[in-house]
Enzyme design. Structure first.
Site: not given
Ligand code: ACO
Length: 427
Positions: A305, A362
């Site tokens: 991320h 996710d």
């Protein structure tokens, strides 16, 4: 005078103010830099740039903290509802009982779409990706609701925001129904926001739709986990599109387009596809090696991320929710074992440790959505549905910001300098 950052350039010493927020890193205010020096800053991907002031969401990526209006995401996921979180994001405070009832009623009264909008779907191929349909249909809303598009009027902005939050489940469910060739289901205002979406997606006119309460709760929680995430790519897209004064529905369509990419919201679909491709635990090392190989474009989807250099707090809640949904539906999916082992192996591998790569939101969400019955192509559409509240909250904040200007980045030009045109016969 507060702290200043000093810059020495071209024989001049210039000082720029350092501004502090309520928490988080300070920023150097370089708004006068170009005027003072003729220089731009260069920061592709905005890795060191705060593009706006915002009071909605705070992330501390090093510590794995996510706060909405100050409330930790774990507490909201555990105790709040999606409707309450929407109210919080839009208004800044948690609602009282009556405020929540009134807000929920208002949203439910906007869930229907114009009948003519339904015809728009017929123009899409049956195998169109739901995100392609969402981009088109949400953009088309700007052609329907002319009574609320004076963006300078706070009441108009509020109505547009409510419409977007309310109609998104209807539009996403219709995209699904269209792809499977079933009739569109009308919203049922006796149901919760999430229950209604599930009914419009999986219900059929021929029989009553029964939704397991644990599944309804899990879906509501998934929506909370995706509701907002500070100045991510799609939110920044909405802000940039909105900064020109564009129609709010068109701005949200721009956000949907950005979210679709596999580096952003499209990663939930890509993550489950990857886990299914890996298939069994013994094949994980091969994929880990591929992810580490600089000559192989393969990446572990659902991992890494831009902001989190620690465990994404949303991924932790997602992992717990997988178990709750499996228990409620009495199902198992070997792909969950693959995901757990992949996480375990990656988190013990120096490559992922050194680069601070952890599972993101996710990584586990697709496993839950698949167990509930959604095809992978719907995953990103669900993300768009949930993120709509974040987009409209941020869009509203931007429009009401007195310092708001049209977003207009500059560049480091590396093309040809000025040269004379040569007619084609002489080239
Ligand atoms: N697998 C393997 N290596 C990775 C991964 C990954 N998933 N993510 C990052 N890396 C490596 C990169 O190769 C790079 O290595 P290098 O420094 O040796 O070149 C380093 O980690 C930093 O990666 P960047 O791409 O520079 O980091 P950036 O902040 O630009 O990207 C992103 C973040 C796009 C999320 C990236 O981690 C990624 O592609 N992840 C997979 C896709 C994904 O899951 N996206 C969802 C994000 S969350 C969301 O949008 C809801």
């Amino acid at each position: 005078m507060g702290e200043q950052a000093k810059l020495s350039v071209g024989g001049k010493d210039i000082a720029y103010p350092v501004l502090s927020g309520s928490i988080g890193p300070d920023v150097v205010d370089i708004r006068k830099l170009y005027g003072d020096t003729g220089l731009f800053t260069y920061d592709p991907g905005f890795t060191s740039t705060a593009a706006c002031e915002s009071a909605i969401t705070f992330i501390d990526g090093e510590e794995g903290v996510l706060l909405h209006r100050g409330y930790p995401i774990g507490q909201l996921a555990e105790h709040s509802s999606f409707m309450e979180t929407c109210y919080l994001l839009l208004n800044g405070e948690l609602p009282g009982k009556d405020e929540l009832t009134s807000f929920t009623t208002t949203i439910s009264r906007h869930t229907m779409v114009h009948e003519q909008l339904r015809q728009l779907y017929q123009g899409f191929r049956r195998d169109a990706h739901p995100m392609a349909i969402m981009c088109g249909v949400v953009g088309a809303l700007s052609a329907f609701y002319h009574d609320s598009t004076d963006i300078a009027d706070p009441e108009h902005r509020k109505i547009s925001s409510h419409r977007l939050i309310a109609k998104m489940p209807t539009i996403a469910a219709m995209a699904y129904k269209y792809s499977v060739g079933q009739p569109f289901m009308h919203p049922d205002n006796s149901l919760s926001y999430t229950g209604n979406f599930m009914q419009m997606t999986f219900g059929v006119p021929a029989e009553k739709y029964e939704l397991h309460p644990a599944v309804e709760k899990a879906m509501d929680r998934i929506f909370i986990l995706h509701a907002d995430h500070e100045q991510n790519a799609s939110t920044s897209t909405v802000r940039l599109a909105g900064s020109s004064g564009a129609n709010p529905f068109a701005c949200i369509a721009a956000g949907i387009a950005c979210l679709w990419g596999p580096a952003h919201g499209g990663a939930n679909e890509a993550a489950l596809n990857m886990l299914r491709e890996i298939g069994t635990v013994d094949r994980i090392p091969h994929y880990i090696e591929r992810a580490k190989d600089k000559n192989d474009p393969f990446r572990l989807m659902g991992f890494g991320h831009r902001v989190y250099k620690n465990y994404d707090p949303r991924a932790a809640v997602m992992q717990k929710t997988v178990r709750e949904v499996f228990d409620a539906l009495k199902v198992k999916d070997p792909v969950f074992d693959v995901a757990l082992e992949l996480e375990h192996m990656a988190l013990n591998d120096p490559y992922f440790i050194d680069k601070k790569l952890f599972p993101n939101v996710d990584f586990y969400s697709g496993i839950i959505l698949s167990a509930i019955g959604f095809p992978t192509t719907m995953f990103t559409a669900l993300f768009a549905l949930a993120r709509t509240v974040g987009w409209v909250a941020q869009w509203n904040e931007m429009i009401s910001d007195p310092y708001q200007k049209i977003g207009r980045p500059r560049q480091l030009y590396t093309g040809a300098p000025e040269r004379d045109y040569v007619p084609v016969a002489k080239r």
